[in-house]
Design a protein around this motif. Structure first.
Motif, PDB file in Angstrom:
ATOM      1  N   ARG A 272       0.822  -1.213   0.000  1.00  0.00           N
ATOM      2  CA  ARG A 272       0.000   0.000   0.000  1.00  0.00           C
ATOM      3  C   ARG A 272       0.855   1.262   0.000  1.00  0.00           C
ATOM      4  N   TRP A 273       2.127   1.122   0.046  1.00  0.00           N
ATOM      5  CA  TRP A 273       2.980   2.312  -0.071  1.00  0.00           C
ATOM      6  C   TRP A 273       2.870   2.857  -1.494  1.00  0.00           C
ATOM      7  N   ASP A 274       2.941   4.166  -1.593  1.00  0.00           N
ATOM      8  CA  ASP A 274       2.748   4.826  -2.889  1.00  0.00           C
ATOM      9  C   ASP A 274       4.069   4.850  -3.673  1.00  0.00           C
ATOM     10  N   GLY A 275       4.158   3.945  -4.649  1.00  0.00           N
ATOM     11  CA  GLY A 275       5.402   3.789  -5.406  1.00  0.00           C
ATOM     12  C   GLY A 275       5.842   5.056  -6.140  1.00  0.00           C
ATOM     13  N   LEU A 276       4.856   5.810  -6.627  1.00  0.00           N
ATOM     14  CA  LEU A 276       5.190   7.034  -7.366  1.00  0.00           C
ATOM     15  C   LEU A 276       5.876   8.041  -6.440  1.00  0.00           C
ATOM     16  N   LEU A 277       5.343   8.191  -5.234  1.00  0.00           N
ATOM     17  CA  LEU A 277       5.949   9.131  -4.287  1.00  0.00           C
ATOM     18  C   LEU A 277       7.317   8.632  -3.833  1.00  0.00           C
ATOM     19  N   ILE A 278       7.463   7.320  -3.662  1.00  0.00           N
ATOM     20  CA  ILE A 278       8.774   6.773  -3.277  1.00  0.00           C
ATOM     21  C   ILE A 278       9.798   7.087  -4.366  1.00  0.00           C
ATOM     22  N   ARG A 279       9.416   6.853  -5.609  1.00  0.00           N
ATOM     23  CA  ARG A 279      10.356   7.145  -6.713  1.00  0.00           C
ATOM     24  C   ARG A 279      10.723   8.622  -6.744  1.00  0.00           C
ATOM     25  N   ARG A 280       9.718   9.474  -6.542  1.00  0.00           N
ATOM     26  CA  ARG A 280       9.996  10.917  -6.528  1.00  0.00           C
ATOM     27  C   ARG A 280      10.903  11.278  -5.353  1.00  0.00           C
ATOM     28  N   GLY A 281      10.651  10.650  -4.213  1.00  0.00           N
ATOM     29  CA  GLY A 281      11.464  10.909  -3.027  1.00  0.00           C
ATOM     30  C   GLY A 281      12.904  10.467  -3.243  1.00  0.00           C
ATOM     31  N   LEU A 282      13.076   9.278  -3.806  1.00  0.00           N
ATOM     32  CA  LEU A 282      14.429   8.772  -4.043  1.00  0.00           C
ATOM     33  C   LEU A 282      15.153   9.658  -5.059  1.00  0.00           C
ATOM     34  N   ALA A 283      14.422  10.135  -6.057  1.00  0.00           N
ATOM     35  CA  ALA A 283      15.041  11.010  -7.064  1.00  0.00           C
ATOM     36  C   ALA A 283      15.479  12.329  -6.417  1.00  0.00           C
ATOM     37  N   ALA A 284      14.629  12.860  -5.532  1.00  0.00           N
ATOM     38  CA  ALA A 284      14.974  14.117  -4.850  1.00  0.00           C
ATOM     39  C   ALA A 284      16.191  13.908  -3.949  1.00  0.00           C
ATOM     40  N   LEU A 285      16.250  12.739  -3.301  1.00  0.00           N
ATOM     41  CA  LEU A 285      17.384  12.441  -2.422  1.00  0.00           C
ATOM     42  C   LEU A 285      18.670  12.349  -3.236  1.00  0.00           C
ATOM     43  N   GLU A 286      18.547  11.717  -4.403  1.00  0.00           N
ATOM     44  CA  GLU A 286      19.708  11.599  -5.287  1.00  0.00           C
ATOM     45  C   GLU A 286      20.219  12.997  -5.675  1.00  0.00           C
ATOM     46  N   ARG A 287      19.259  13.885  -5.946  1.00  0.00           N
ATOM     47  CA  ARG A 287      19.639  15.256  -6.333  1.00  0.00           C
ATOM     48  C   ARG A 287      20.358  15.958  -5.166  1.00  0.00           C
ATOM     49  N   THR A 288      19.833  15.784  -3.954  1.00  0.00           N
ATOM     50  CA  THR A 288      20.488  16.372  -2.772  1.00  0.00           C
ATOM     51  C   THR A 288      21.930  15.916  -2.684  1.00  0.00           C
ATOM     52  N   GLU A 289      22.114  14.602  -2.846  1.00  0.00           N
ATOM     53  CA  GLU A 289      23.462  14.045  -2.711  1.00  0.00           C
ATOM     54  C   GLU A 289      24.358  14.558  -3.828  1.00  0.00           C
ATOM     55  N   MET A 290      23.788  14.659  -5.032  1.00  0.00           N
ATOM     56  CA  MET A 290      24.551  15.174  -6.170  1.00  0.00           C
ATOM     57  C   MET A 290      24.992  16.624  -5.910  1.00  0.00           C
TER      58      MET A 290
END
Lengths: 419, 140
Positions: A272-290
């Protein structure tokens, strides 16, 4: 088109344009209250004109032009009054600031970041966090005073007063309505992010059956975070906060049971976790790290949330990584609660003895006395070590400290299970 | 609320004709506006149906049908997922989209189901079953 349809269209167009309109006006007039009134006047004009003329091609520019005309009329009237009252001397400074010429010039400026300027102004550190939250929801989110009051479980009068006072404080402080640069910037941005996360958490704390406006605060905060990320694409902590909110929000549907009770993370149905939001979150985290922001406080919390989000089953959670992240978080934002969570993470990664050793450090420092989660964690570590009698005592101690009935019952069940 | 905004296919999109540089630019600008307004979650374009396949169901039978598919107007050439306050807001944003095709074309906006929509579907038995499972997990 029926009259009600065109009115609905106009109000929707206005809702889309409102924040930018207020932002542009506030920047020119250096007065959020007046900017908000003028925007509202522009809506009234549109509601009269557009049913006859149709919605203009560029409604934002039309509304701005209408508001600007009103602003200039107002200033001319004020200046006349000022002269009449022979107060020219005292008001000269102000009058020069907001003269018709200054406004015309400001209009020709490139005001690309005016919305950002309004966000920074609404979240100005001269205001309390609560006042910043209310003003941000009012000016940028477009929520009514009543909606904000319901969202914060407060009265409409309290919120209305809070907003009026905030506008007054801003009027005195006369901020530049711009995105701060230089040394100021970090602190001012922290003030903005704090407010957005406060709004998010207020929504996250809402329980089932409450007014729907409360959980909607999460969506509102996410929207603000996304706007900020769009306008500040090189600011690592903006993406850190966005990542944190997107990942936390991905669990909204899974974290409440049918009876309204909270379901802890390891027991949630991950389907029931929202995969779209997880993907967006992981992408944002990647950007932070970059962008080199991996050690930012929001980025670290987002990285922790990401560890859970990446695990398809609770057993697959990378506890070693979580333990390492808590080590860093303890350095960056030291707090007793971080210490406790760090102990739990270490117990999961390196075994219950490791957890107990860290709890001993917290005890030695004399922290978290009377905080139920501390003996609850100790009970869990002892139970996993097979020291059931000690575990029972710890769980009973935790239950005695807990003020939440459901939590108390859960702890007593765990105590009973120790035999 | 979350909506899917579908770009309906046309003869041109089905023929695999790429958008002009001007349209690419206009679409890029529109996408940027969506991002800056905080409503765009994701979006993508789809290849023509000649590169697609269908799996048809009839009881236990499964039949694979190769594209292209005939009913062009019912096909989807691309989509966005937006988070908006209501359908009226989605409609206003959709109106601001540049015409995505060289000829006449259409966007279709469809709201997602949300948890609240299932309130009536979740029977007390189902709720109880879930609660039992949860207690079992908690006591483990």
């Amino acid at each position: 088109m029926a009259a009600t349809d065109i009115h609905q269209t106009i109000e929707t167009v206005f809702r889309i344009e409102r924040a930018r309109l207020i932002a542009g006006l506030a920047r020119m007039l250096r007065d959020v209250g007046r900017a908000e009134e003028l925007a509202q006047d522009a809506l009234v004009t549109a509601l009269t004109d557009w049913p006859k003329t149709g919605v203009p091609d560029n409604p934002g520019a039309w509304l701005m032009a209408a508001a600007k005309r009103r602003a200039i009329d107002g200033i001319r009237r004020d200046q006349m009054l000022a002269r009449k009252h022979a107060e020219i001397g005292r008001d000269l400074e102000d009058a020069r600031d907001t003269s018709v010429e200054a406004i015309e010039a400001a209009l020709d400026d490139d005001l690309g970041d005016e919305l950002l300027g309004l966000i920074f102004t609404a979240c100005h550190p001269v205001l309390s966090a609560e006042a910043r939250a209310a003003l941000t929801l009012r000016l940028i989110g477009g929520l009514t005073t009543d909606e904000i009051a319901r969202a914060f479980l407060s009265s409409e009068a309290t919120i209305a007063q809070r907003i009026v006072r905030a506008k007054k404080t801003l009027g005195k402080a006369r901020p530049a309505f711009e995105v701060p640069r230089g040394t100021d910037r970090r602190q001012r941005l922290a003030s903005v992010l704090e407010v957005i996360y406060l709004i998010f958490n207020e929504g996250y704390a809402a329980t089932a059956g409450e007014d729907l406006i409360r959980p909607a605060l999460c969506a509102e905060a996410q929207r603000l975070g996304r706007i900020l990320a769009g306008l500040m694409p090189d600011e690592p902590e903006v993406f850190g906060l966005l990542a944190l909110m997107e990942i936390q929000a991905s669990r909204l549907a899974a974290r409440v049971g049918p009876d309204g009770s909270a379901i802890p993370l390891p027991e949630q149905n991950r389907a029931r976790w929202d995969g779209l939001l997880i993907r967006r979150g992981l992408a944002a985290l990647e950007r932070t790290e970059m962008l080199g922001g991996a050690r930012g406080p929001y980025a670290l919390q987002a990285a922790l949330a990401a560890c859970h989000a990446r695990a398809r089953r609770a057993e697959e959670t990378d506890w070693h990584r979580i333990a390492a992240l808590y080590d860093t978080l303890q350095e960056v934002t030291p707090s007793p609660v971080v210490d406790l969570n760090r102990a739990v993470a270490h117990s999961m990664a390196y075994g219950p003895e490791a957890g107990l050793a860290l709890l001993a450090e917290i005890d030695a420092a004399g922290r978290l006395r009377g905080y139920a989660p501390l003996p609850a964690a100790r009970g869990d570590f002892l139970f996993r070590l097979g020291r059931h009698a000690d575990a029972r005592l710890a769980f009973e101690q935790a239950a005695a400290l807990s003020r939440n009935e459901r939590e108390k019952a859960f702890l007593l069940r765990r105590a009973a299970a120790c035999g | 609320m979350r909506v899917m905004v579908m770009v309906k296919a046309t003869k041109d999109s089905e023929a695999g004709i790429m958008p002009s540089p001007e349209l690419f630019e206009a679409m890029g600008k529109f996408n940027e506006e969506l991002v800056n307004a905080g409503i765009m979650l994701t979006g993508d374009g789809l290849k023509p149906s000649s590169q697609g396949k269908r799996v048809a169901f009839d009881g236990p039978n499964r039949t694979v049908i190769d594209g292209p598919f005939a009913e062009t107007r019912e096909l989807v050439a691309g989509f966005w997922i937006w988070e908006v306050k209501d359908m009226a807001e989605a409609v206003e944003w959709a109106k601001r989209c540049p015409n995505p095709m060289p000829g006449p074309s259409e966007l279709e906006i469809r709201p997602f189901y949300e948890m609240a929509d299932f309130a009536d579907v979740i029977t007390p038995e189902l709720a109880e079953q879930e609660e039992r499972l949860r207690v079992k997990l908690a006591d483990r």
